[in-house]
Design an enzyme around this catalytic site. Structure first.
Site, PDB file in Angstrom:
ATOM      1  N   HIS A  91       0.806  -1.219   0.000  1.00  0.00           N
ATOM      2  CA  HIS A  91       0.000   0.000   0.000  1.00  0.00           C
ATOM      3  C   HIS A  91       0.839   1.269   0.000  1.00  0.00           C
ATOM      4  CE1 HIS A  91      -3.345  -2.586   1.976  1.00  0.00           C
ATOM      5  NE2 HIS A  91      -3.285  -2.771   0.674  1.00  0.00           N
ATOM      6  N   ILE A  98       0.926   7.026   0.051  1.00  0.00           N
ATOM      7  CA  ILE A  98       0.433   5.981   0.942  1.00  0.00           C
ATOM      8  C   ILE A  98      -1.056   5.773   0.714  1.00  0.00           C
ATOM      9  CG2 ILE A  98       0.158   5.289   3.360  1.00  0.00           C
ATOM     10  CD1 ILE A  98       2.417   7.418   3.959  1.00  0.00           C
ATOM     11  N   CYS A  99      -1.437   4.533   0.549  1.00  0.00           N
ATOM     12  CA  CYS A  99      -2.839   4.137   0.421  1.00  0.00           C
ATOM     13  C   CYS A  99      -3.256   3.595   1.789  1.00  0.00           C
ATOM     14  CB  CYS A  99      -2.955   3.064  -0.668  1.00  0.00           C
ATOM     15  SG  CYS A  99      -4.593   2.368  -0.890  1.00  0.00           S
ATOM     16  N   LEU A 100      -3.704   4.464   2.665  1.00  0.00           N
ATOM     17  CA  LEU A 100      -4.052   4.066   4.029  1.00  0.00           C
ATOM     18  C   LEU A 100      -5.559   4.177   4.196  1.00  0.00           C
ATOM     19  CD1 LEU A 100      -3.026   3.237   6.835  1.00  0.00           C
ATOM     20  CD2 LEU A 100      -2.770   5.646   7.371  1.00  0.00           C
TER      21      LEU A 100
END
Length: 188
Positions: A91, A98-100
């Site tokens: 992610h 950032i893919c949070l």
């Protein structure tokens, strides 16, 4: 230039300055475990060392986060990216974005982040705490803990499957705040 927006930043509002000064004092008194704020004279941009938690894939590794605060923080989310070199994580893109997000779709079971760069699209299947689902109750401390939790729960050191396409589309200073994030599996 890092992956921050190509547009010049506006000065922080009085509310944002007061909030950040309060967070900075709290950080100095009680820093989150595994993080170190690099003190500078720039309240609008924080550089934070992230130490991988013991017993995880990232143990004994150190990375850096760059947190850029907008004029209307905390009403508007900060931009949070890893600065080179970003950790290998399903992610986290190689440009540090950032893919949070937290997933509410349990039926899909793929280990990839799926991105959509068209801001007008929306998905009801995700909650993006760094961007669209930001809450003014969140702090730099809570962001750091969420990122460390994401790193600590990872079962694989790899880039997202769409890393090359995403990074190519982000050239010329595109901010991760302009991205709609959606992923299918929170098990990494």
């Amino acid at each position: 230039m890092t992956s921050s927006s190509a547009h010049p930043r506006k000065a922080l509002s009085k509310i944002a300055c007061n909030r950040l000064q309060k967070e900075l004092v709290e950080w100095q008194v009680n820093p989150p475990t595994g993080f170190k704020h690099k003190v500078t004279d720039n309240l609008q941009r924080w550089i934070i060392d992230v130490n991988g938690a013991p017993g995880t894939l990232y143990a004994n590794e150190t990375y850096q986060l760059q947190v850029d605060f907008p004029e209307h923080y905390p009403m508007e989310a900060p931009q949070v990216i890893f600065i080179p070199t970003a950790p290998l994580h399903p992610h986290i893109y190689s440009n540090g974005h950032i893919c949070l997000v937290s997933n509410t779709m349990d039926s899909m079971n793929q280990n990839i982040c799926v991105i959509c760069l068209m801001k007008k699209m929306s998905f009801s299947s995700f909650s993006d705490i760094l961007y669209d689902s930001w809450s003014p109750a969140m702090t730099v401390n809570s962001i750091c803990i969420s990122i460390l939790s994401m790193l600590s729960s990872s079962t694989a050191k790899q880039r997202p499957a769409d890393n090359d396409q995403y990074v190519k589309n982000c050239r010329n200073g595109r901010s991760p705040k302009e991205t709609r994030w959606w992923f299918h599996d929170d098990k990494v």
